[in-house]
Each structure stands twice: as structure tokens, then as C-alpha cells.
Design a protein around this motif. Sequence first.
Motif, PDB file in Angstrom:
ATOM      1  N   GLY A 142       0.790  -1.225   0.000  1.00  0.00           N
ATOM      2  CA  GLY A 142       0.000   0.000   0.000  1.00  0.00           C
ATOM      3  C   GLY A 142       0.821   1.273   0.000  1.00  0.00           C
ATOM      4  N   VAL A 143       2.141   1.155  -0.165  1.00  0.00           N
ATOM      5  CA  VAL A 143       3.020   2.329  -0.162  1.00  0.00           C
ATOM      6  C   VAL A 143       3.327   2.724  -1.607  1.00  0.00           C
ATOM      7  CG1 VAL A 143       5.248   3.267   0.532  1.00  0.00           C
ATOM      8  CG2 VAL A 143       4.040   1.664   2.039  1.00  0.00           C
ATOM      9  N   PHE A 144       3.140   3.996  -1.916  1.00  0.00           N
ATOM     10  CA  PHE A 144       3.467   4.525  -3.244  1.00  0.00           C
ATOM     11  C   PHE A 144       4.470   5.660  -3.062  1.00  0.00           C
ATOM     12  CE2 PHE A 144       2.858   7.355  -6.889  1.00  0.00           C
ATOM     13  CZ  PHE A 144       2.971   6.454  -7.945  1.00  0.00           C
ATOM     14  N   ILE A 145       5.642   5.531  -3.682  1.00  0.00           N
ATOM     15  CA  ILE A 145       6.737   6.481  -3.487  1.00  0.00           C
ATOM     16  C   ILE A 145       7.093   7.142  -4.812  1.00  0.00           C
ATOM     17  CG2 ILE A 145       9.157   6.754  -2.794  1.00  0.00           C
ATOM     18  CD1 ILE A 145       8.787   4.259  -1.025  1.00  0.00           C
ATOM     19  N   VAL A 146       7.173   8.471  -4.806  1.00  0.00           N
ATOM     20  CA  VAL A 146       7.699   9.190  -5.968  1.00  0.00           C
ATOM     21  C   VAL A 146       9.143   9.570  -5.655  1.00  0.00           C
ATOM     22  CG1 VAL A 146       5.485  10.048  -6.787  1.00  0.00           C
ATOM     23  CG2 VAL A 146       6.756  11.381  -5.123  1.00  0.00           C
ATOM     24  N   PRO A 193       9.867  -4.630  -0.509  1.00  0.00           N
ATOM     25  CA  PRO A 193       9.735  -5.141  -1.884  1.00  0.00           C
ATOM     26  C   PRO A 193       8.352  -4.934  -2.487  1.00  0.00           C
ATOM     27  CG  PRO A 193       9.789  -6.944  -0.285  1.00  0.00           C
ATOM     28  CD  PRO A 193      10.150  -5.700   0.462  1.00  0.00           C
ATOM     29  N   HIS A 194       7.328  -4.733  -1.662  1.00  0.00           N
ATOM     30  CA  HIS A 194       5.975  -4.567  -2.192  1.00  0.00           C
ATOM     31  C   HIS A 194       5.613  -3.108  -2.454  1.00  0.00           C
ATOM     32  CE1 HIS A 194       4.854  -8.640  -0.127  1.00  0.00           C
ATOM     33  NE2 HIS A 194       5.628  -8.789  -1.194  1.00  0.00           N
ATOM     34  N   ALA A 195       6.476  -2.200  -2.097  1.00  0.00           N
ATOM     35  CA  ALA A 195       6.194  -0.783  -2.342  1.00  0.00           C
ATOM     36  C   ALA A 195       6.310  -0.480  -3.836  1.00  0.00           C
ATOM     37  CB  ALA A 195       7.159   0.093  -1.555  1.00  0.00           C
ATOM     38  N   ARG A 196       5.441   0.411  -4.305  1.00  0.00           N
ATOM     39  CA  ARG A 196       5.529   0.868  -5.695  1.00  0.00           C
ATOM     40  C   ARG A 196       6.334   2.169  -5.724  1.00  0.00           C
ATOM     41  NH1 ARG A 196      -0.212   1.650  -8.025  1.00  0.00           N
ATOM     42  NH2 ARG A 196      -0.774   2.014  -5.844  1.00  0.00           N
ATOM     43  N   VAL A 197       7.334   2.207  -6.591  1.00  0.00           N
ATOM     44  CA  VAL A 197       8.202   3.378  -6.700  1.00  0.00           C
ATOM     45  C   VAL A 197       8.094   3.936  -8.114  1.00  0.00           C
ATOM     46  CG1 VAL A 197      10.551   4.259  -6.542  1.00  0.00           C
ATOM     47  CG2 VAL A 197       9.794   2.463  -4.968  1.00  0.00           C
ATOM     48  N   CYS A 219      10.993  10.558  -2.178  1.00  0.00           N
ATOM     49  CA  CYS A 219      12.450  10.526  -2.048  1.00  0.00           C
ATOM     50  C   CYS A 219      13.003  11.620  -2.951  1.00  0.00           C
ATOM     51  CB  CYS A 219      12.993   9.156  -2.454  1.00  0.00           C
ATOM     52  SG  CYS A 219      14.797   9.032  -2.360  1.00  0.00           S
ATOM     53  N   GLY A 220      13.506  12.671  -2.339  1.00  0.00           N
ATOM     54  CA  GLY A 220      14.010  13.799  -3.119  1.00  0.00           C
ATOM     55  C   GLY A 220      14.373  14.949  -2.215  1.00  0.00           C
ATOM     56  N   GLY A 221      14.577  16.109  -2.814  1.00  0.00           N
ATOM     57  CA  GLY A 221      14.908  17.299  -2.052  1.00  0.00           C
ATOM     58  C   GLY A 221      13.673  17.962  -1.479  1.00  0.00           C
ATOM     59  N   ASP A 222      13.876  19.090  -0.802  1.00  0.00           N
ATOM     60  CA  ASP A 222      12.772  19.745  -0.107  1.00  0.00           C
ATOM     61  C   ASP A 222      11.669  20.212  -1.053  1.00  0.00           C
ATOM     62  OD1 ASP A 222      13.368  19.793   2.793  1.00  0.00           O
ATOM     63  OD2 ASP A 222      15.199  20.767   2.132  1.00  0.00           O
ATOM     64  N   GLY A 223      12.024  20.614  -2.270  1.00  0.00           N
ATOM     65  CA  GLY A 223      10.996  21.034  -3.213  1.00  0.00           C
ATOM     66  C   GLY A 223      10.078  19.893  -3.595  1.00  0.00           C
ATOM     67  N   THR A 240       4.871  16.887  -2.824  1.00  0.00           N
ATOM     68  CA  THR A 240       4.208  15.631  -2.469  1.00  0.00           C
ATOM     69  C   THR A 240       3.366  15.798  -1.210  1.00  0.00           C
ATOM     70  OG1 THR A 240       6.087  14.451  -3.429  1.00  0.00           O
ATOM     71  CG2 THR A 240       4.588  13.174  -2.046  1.00  0.00           C
ATOM     72  N   ALA A 241       3.859  16.585  -0.256  1.00  0.00           N
ATOM     73  CA  ALA A 241       3.089  16.838   0.964  1.00  0.00           C
ATOM     74  C   ALA A 241       1.780  17.544   0.643  1.00  0.00           C
ATOM     75  CB  ALA A 241       3.917  17.673   1.935  1.00  0.00           C
ATOM     76  N   ASP A 242       1.812  18.451  -0.324  1.00  0.00           N
ATOM     77  CA  ASP A 242       0.593  19.149  -0.726  1.00  0.00           C
ATOM     78  C   ASP A 242      -0.450  18.148  -1.221  1.00  0.00           C
ATOM     79  OD1 ASP A 242      -0.536  21.969  -1.368  1.00  0.00           O
ATOM     80  OD2 ASP A 242      -0.859  20.859  -3.230  1.00  0.00           O
ATOM     81  N   THR A 243      -0.015  17.196  -2.042  1.00  0.00           N
ATOM     82  CA  THR A 243      -0.934  16.183  -2.565  1.00  0.00           C
ATOM     83  C   THR A 243      -1.393  15.235  -1.460  1.00  0.00           C
ATOM     84  OG1 THR A 243       0.241  16.300  -4.675  1.00  0.00           O
ATOM     85  CG2 THR A 243      -1.226  14.428  -4.350  1.00  0.00           C
ATOM     86  N   ALA A 244      -0.486  14.875  -0.544  1.00  0.00           N
ATOM     87  CA  ALA A 244      -0.855  13.994   0.565  1.00  0.00           C
ATOM     88  C   ALA A 244      -1.931  14.637   1.433  1.00  0.00           C
ATOM     89  CB  ALA A 244       0.377  13.665   1.401  1.00  0.00           C
ATOM     90  N   ARG A 245      -1.810  15.937   1.671  1.00  0.00           N
ATOM     91  CA  ARG A 245      -2.827  16.636   2.465  1.00  0.00           C
ATOM     92  C   ARG A 245      -4.180  16.599   1.767  1.00  0.00           C
ATOM     93  NH1 ARG A 245      -1.828  22.420   3.445  1.00  0.00           N
ATOM     94  NH2 ARG A 245      -3.596  22.155   4.862  1.00  0.00           N
TER      95      ARG A 245
END
Length: 508
Positions: A198-202, A226-230, A259-263, A268-273
Motif C-alpha cells: 500500500g506504499v506509493f513512493i515518488v 519489496p511490495h512498495a511501488r516506486v 524521495c528527493g529534495g525539499d521542493g 508531495t506533501a501538498d498532494t498527501a494533504r
Amino acid sequence: MLFPAWVRKGDARAGRHINSRGAPPAVDSALRHLSRSADRSVLWFAIGGGLLAMGQRRAALRGLLSLTVASAVANLVGKKLFGGDRPLTKDIPIGRRLHRSPESPSFPSGHAASAAAFATGIALEQPALGLAVAPVAGAVAYSRVHTGAHWLSDVLGGVAIGVGVAAAGKALVPAPVPRVVREGGIDIALPAAPSGDGVFIVANPSSGKDVVGRTDPLTRIGERMPHARVHILADDDTPDAVITEALASDHPPRILGVCGGDGTVSATADTARKAGLPLVVIPGGTFNHFALAVGVDSVDDALDAVASGVGARVDVAELWLDDGAPITVLNVASIGIYPEFVLEREGLEHRLGKWLSAVVAAIRVIRREEPVTLEIDGERRDVWSVFAGVNRNEPDVPAPLSRKRLDDGVLDVRILPAGSRVQAVASLAFGRRSSAVLRAVGVIRPGGVESFTTESLSVTVWPKRGQTAGFAHDGEAEDVDPDAATRDFRSTVRLVEGALDVYCPPAA
């Protein structure tokens, strides 16, 4: 001394050139006294003592220890192996000669080795301090040729020894990395996903490229989850579009990761909210300000929190430009010339690295730009920049880029008023420790930056003719809508308490 003929010819040519060029008596005297002040490293121990008094203990100790080893290598090993005769005193102009000519073998120069080792050792701990000491070290090294104490090759050999010893010392005894401990944030239970279900990582592949020695975060993610989608972002991808597509799939994620820099983290935090999902932040940038603020300083810290289902509820800020949609801010938002500085720095980073590019960018921007006219709390004034940090930041930093709290419910506002361009460069380019040194030597004046806390800040901007109106948040610069760039526009930053759930270690 067994050196090739071309080295001896080069030394002779350099000596004749320097000796034939007249210099004002004051310059000859200054270089002669500078050279003598470095005898037995008295000059460097004095500077080291000053740094210790200023609280720069690690920089001072690394500089002095590097100096001690380099001096031993040059004087006890190098001179015995190579030796050689020094320049003849009769060839040196009288006003330049040392009162007492050195009698030890010529190659390498112990003074140059000590100077280079001291400056390099300091620079490896504190680049800004190293930059300040480097001209003195260079002058000492040159003075050994100017006064006739050494050949040019002696000095170059000494510099090579000094730099090499300091670099080897850094490799053998690296600076300790303090454990990051988060301050604040309400501990909460979050969904656990030990295998990444259930984890999706950009992931932003362009982030953190200049970080040397970092293990590939994606490899570690694949090993532990191993089950995370990246999804690795392509040039035309945005986190919002990629995550929106994932949420609309047959198996929408229940945990969002980045996984990335602060920008990238901020986007991603904006979309998560918006999606109402918790966020896992995997350090993948250069500075990783937000990850460090929540106590995550490694990939394993983030993955451990997801596996255990632990995290915190933290404050964010929202930035509005006129009537546009709010933008989530995790660290800091800025209006003024800072966005231009960010864009200039980004254009230089691939050639100069983060730190030096910041210095060069600050100088360029301050030279060509004029202060921005703003209205703050009903008062119209000219400023270089206005910063609004999320929660309280380091108290003595002109630009609040790294929050120290996660839930104190305030914006930490810093205003850099129009005035000294030198102070503006220093304020934009340097961080907490370097700023402390610059304040001590008077480059940054006490009280030169205004600061206060508030829950909301509104600023009206009046761009001057030819000015590019822009804003920056979380290390990313953006231009205002072209229509707004030619007229006054209003920006508002508002703190939102407990607006984001983040995976992180429990509070200490």
C-alpha cells in the motif's frame, strides 16, 4: 636535490621575474613581517586560538592538527629526502630579505605546508571560515618566494603536502554526524507496512546528485520494502499528477512516500494533504531540511517508522498569491530577491557545488537587483527579502530555512531591509555557523535583520520596472503569473496547525 632541469629553470625564471619587479617598501615590509609571523606556526596558533574563543572548536582543532602533521612531514621527512639549496641572498632585493636567512634544506617549504594544511583543515569543517583564512595562507606561501627564502617549487611542494595531509585527515577522522532528534509534533499511530504494502513512493532522480558517498536510497527501499511501488519522476512529471493517477487506479495507495529534495517533498506533501494520506519522507536531497526536522536523517529511519507505524502530526503553512489556490509550505516561503537568488544558484550548482554557487549567486543577484517595494502590516518599505518560516527557526540566521519546532503554532518572520549590499550577500549565502563568524567580524550587523512571530502574514508587492516578481518556498523558486508581475499583487502566508501526518521516530 634531484629535480628535472625544467623545474630548476622554472624556479630560476620565477625568481628573476619576482626580484625584478619593484614593490612599494610597505609591501616588502608587510610580506617580510608576515613571513616571520608564521615562524614556528605562531600566526596559525594565534588564529586557531581566536577560533576556539569564538566557539569554532572543531574547525580550529582540525586546522591545528593538520598543520602539526604537515609541518612534521615537510620538515622531518621531505627536507631529508629532497633537501636542496635555497636562493642566494645576493639575488634578493635588500628591502625584501629576512633578517635571518633560513639554514635548513630548501624543499619543501615548511611554512607553505603549514599554511595550506591549516587553511584546508578549517575549510573541510567550515567552508566559510576556510575562505576567510585562505588569503592569509596564500600570502604567507607567496612571502616565502618574495623574501627569497624559497624557490617556487618549494612552495608548491609544501602546499601539496599541506592540502594532502588535511584531506587525508578528513578521510581518516571524519566529522561526527550528530544524531538528529525531532522537537515537537504530536506522536500518533499510523498504518504499518513492513513490506511496503500500500506504499506509493515518488522519487526525484535529479535530487542530491552532489552528495558524495551516499548509498542509493532506491536500492535500500527495494531491499526492505519489496511490495512498495516506486515511480521515478521523468522530466515532464509532477508529483501531483503521478500521485493523482495512482489514487485513481484499481489499487490506490494508503501511504504516500517521497524521495528527493525539499521542493519535491513539499509538492508531495501538498498532494498527501489533499488526499488525506500520511507521508513518509526519505532523505534524497542535498540538505533535506524537512526530513531532518522530523528526525529522519537516513533511509532506514524512514523505513523503520513505516514498518512500526509511528509518526507525528506537524504544522505546515499555506501560501496564497492573490486569489490563487493555496500552496503547502513545509519550511519557509519568501518574497523579494531571494527567488532570483535561488534560480541563479541552481544554474551554477552543477559547476560549483551548493556552497560556492550560493556565494557567487548572492553576489551576482545583489549587484544587479534593486530592493523590492512591499507593504507589510500597512507600512510601505523597501526590502531585499521577507521570509516566513514554518514554526520557530534558528534565532541567529537571516534566512530561516530549517525549522527547529514542528508544532508551536507560529510563523517565524525575518525581514532583510534594504541597505548594505555586503550584508545582503552574507545574509543570503551563509548558514547559522558561518553567520555567527560574520557577525563576530562585523560583516553582518546585530539587528540588521528584523524578526518576529505571527500566525499569518500578508504582504503586498509593487514590482519596479524591469523587476521579475517571484516567490520561493522550500528551496524552489517560481515566477508569479505574468499579469501579476506587472502590477501590485498580494501574498499571504498562514500557519495551519497539525495539518500533516508524517512517519518519523518517536520524540525523544
